[in-house]
Motif scaffolding. Structure first.
Motif, PDB file in Angstrom:
ATOM      1  N   MET A   1      14.191   1.552   2.430  1.00  0.00           N
ATOM      2  CA  MET A   1      12.973   1.365   1.646  1.00  0.00           C
ATOM      3  C   MET A   1      13.306   0.829   0.260  1.00  0.00           C
ATOM      4  O   MET A   1      12.625  -0.061  -0.252  1.00  0.00           O
ATOM      5  N   LEU A   2      14.366   1.354  -0.350  1.00  0.00           N
ATOM      6  CA  LEU A   2      14.779   0.845  -1.658  1.00  0.00           C
ATOM      7  C   LEU A   2      15.142  -0.634  -1.576  1.00  0.00           C
ATOM      8  O   LEU A   2      14.752  -1.427  -2.423  1.00  0.00           O
ATOM      9  N   ARG A   3      15.899  -0.999  -0.551  1.00  0.00           N
ATOM     10  CA  ARG A   3      16.297  -2.395  -0.360  1.00  0.00           C
ATOM     11  C   ARG A   3      15.074  -3.284  -0.168  1.00  0.00           C
ATOM     12  O   ARG A   3      14.996  -4.381  -0.732  1.00  0.00           O
ATOM     13  N   ALA A   4      14.096  -2.819   0.606  1.00  0.00           N
ATOM     14  CA  ALA A   4      12.886  -3.604   0.839  1.00  0.00           C
ATOM     15  C   ALA A   4      12.046  -3.734  -0.430  1.00  0.00           C
ATOM     16  O   ALA A   4      11.300  -4.694  -0.591  1.00  0.00           O
TER      17      ALA A   4
ATOM     18  N   ALA B   1       0.818  -1.215   0.000  1.00  0.00           N
ATOM     19  CA  ALA B   1       0.000   0.000   0.000  1.00  0.00           C
ATOM     20  C   ALA B   1       0.851   1.265   0.000  1.00  0.00           C
ATOM     21  O   ALA B   1       0.426   2.304   0.465  1.00  0.00           O
ATOM     22  N   GLY B   2       2.080   1.181  -0.516  1.00  0.00           N
ATOM     23  CA  GLY B   2       2.923   2.357  -0.610  1.00  0.00           C
ATOM     24  C   GLY B   2       3.554   2.804   0.694  1.00  0.00           C
ATOM     25  O   GLY B   2       4.096   3.890   0.771  1.00  0.00           O
ATOM     26  N   TRP B   3       3.494   1.984   1.727  1.00  0.00           N
ATOM     27  CA  TRP B   3       4.042   2.351   3.030  1.00  0.00           C
ATOM     28  C   TRP B   3       5.281   1.547   3.337  1.00  0.00           C
ATOM     29  O   TRP B   3       5.393   0.389   2.966  1.00  0.00           O
TER      30      TRP B   3
END
Length: 64
Positions: free
Chosen positions: A52-55, A16-18
């Motif tokens: 966040m990029l890594r995830a 959901a973009g989070w």
């Protein structure tokens, strides 16, 4: 027997973009009242952004 579909090169989307990133604030980063000094905001933001990029499945090198 079916043939396997080719792997997608698109990383999976975030839920959901989070994205949540928990960081510990060190004593040296706070002022005398115990609040995070504003000069450290960008360093913490950058750490959260690369997490966040890594995830998401991206590598930081993909942005360069």
């Amino acid at each position: 027997m079916s043939t396997p579909s080719p792997r997608s090169t698109t990383p999976p989307p975030l839920a959901a973009g989070w994205h949540e990133n928990v960081q510990r604030v060190r004593y040296s980063e706070v002022d005398r009242m115990g609040y995070l000094w504003h000069g450290h905001y960008l360093a913490l933001f950058e750490e959260a952004r690369t997490d966040m990029l890594r995830a998401s499945g991206y590598a930081y090198r993909d942005l360069e």
